[in-house]
Scaffold this motif. Structure first.
Motif, PDB file in Angstrom:
ATOM      1  N   SER A  48       0.831  -1.210   0.000  1.00  0.00           N
ATOM      2  CA  SER A  48       0.000   0.000   0.000  1.00  0.00           C
ATOM      3  C   SER A  48       0.862   1.255   0.000  1.00  0.00           C
ATOM      4  CB  SER A  48      -0.934   0.011   1.206  1.00  0.00           C
ATOM      5  OG  SER A  48      -1.846  -1.046   1.133  1.00  0.00           O
ATOM      6  N   SER A  52       1.121   3.966  -3.026  1.00  0.00           N
ATOM      7  CA  SER A  52       0.774   5.370  -2.790  1.00  0.00           C
ATOM      8  C   SER A  52       1.826   6.318  -3.363  1.00  0.00           C
ATOM      9  CB  SER A  52       0.573   5.640  -1.297  1.00  0.00           C
ATOM     10  OG  SER A  52       1.804   5.636  -0.608  1.00  0.00           O
ATOM     11  N   LEU A  64       0.874  11.603   2.697  1.00  0.00           N
ATOM     12  CA  LEU A  64       0.488  10.195   2.805  1.00  0.00           C
ATOM     13  C   LEU A  64      -0.231   9.868   4.106  1.00  0.00           C
ATOM     14  CD1 LEU A  64       3.691   8.513   1.374  1.00  0.00           C
ATOM     15  CD2 LEU A  64       1.559   9.057   0.184  1.00  0.00           C
ATOM     16  N   LEU A  67      -4.024   9.484   3.706  1.00  0.00           N
ATOM     17  CA  LEU A  67      -4.331   8.392   2.777  1.00  0.00           C
ATOM     18  C   LEU A  67      -4.142   7.031   3.435  1.00  0.00           C
ATOM     19  CD1 LEU A  67      -4.907   7.275  -0.102  1.00  0.00           C
ATOM     20  CD2 LEU A  67      -2.440   7.377  -0.474  1.00  0.00           C
ATOM     21  N   LEU A  68      -3.022   6.858   4.131  1.00  0.00           N
ATOM     22  CA  LEU A  68      -2.691   5.561   4.722  1.00  0.00           C
ATOM     23  C   LEU A  68      -3.207   5.399   6.145  1.00  0.00           C
ATOM     24  CD1 LEU A  68       0.947   5.269   3.320  1.00  0.00           C
ATOM     25  CD2 LEU A  68      -1.126   4.118   2.481  1.00  0.00           C
TER      26      LEU A  68
END
Length: 146
Positions: A48, A52, A64, A67-68
């Motif tokens: 992942s 990304s 990030l 998002l993560l």
């Protein structure tokens, strides 16, 4: 047994707790994808993270985080083994000397190209295993919680 904490309370939590169900499902999915990616020497989290970074301009670490769903410290620690393997580069931002951008190396892109069909195959199996809900409905519901 404490009358203020009856067994019925335990059974109610077991049968209705979304957090418990979500954690169990997340752990099962993580194990499934970790097993699938093991021959490539990466975990599902590393997949992942690498995915990304697959964008025209390398993101900053702060880009990030949402998002993560990781904090900066955890994300920085997760990047270290990928940097050591030569999959990711951390470079100064050309527009802001204080910031650093993450980019995939050629080796990182090659690994993602190999990993993507594995992810697609596993993901199709997971989608097919869902019962009573579509994958899109599940994603929408989980996104609403996040």
């Amino acid at each position: 047994m404490d009358p203020d904490l009856p067994l019925s309370a335990t059974l109610d939590v077991r049968d209705h707790c979304l957090c418990l169900y979500t954690q169990r499902a997340a752990r099962a999915l993580a194990r499934r994808f970790d097993t699938a990616f093991r021959p490539l020497g990466i975990t599902n989290g590393q997949f992942s993270l690498l995915m990304s970074l697959n964008r025209p301009e390398g993101p900053r670490i702060g880009d990030l985080v949402p998002l993560l769903g990781m904090d900066r410290t955890t994300l920085t620690a997760a990047l270290k083994p990928l940097e050591r393997r030569g999959l990711v580069l951390l470079q100064p931002d050309k527009k802001d000397a204080r910031a650093r951008r993450l980019t995939l190396t050629d080796a990182g892109r090659a690994l993602l190209k190999t990993a993507l069909p594995i992810w697609r195959s596993e993901h199709a199996a997971v989608d097919a295993a869902l019962s009573g809900i579509t994958p899109d409905d599940l994603r929408r519901g989980l996104s609403g919680l996040a």
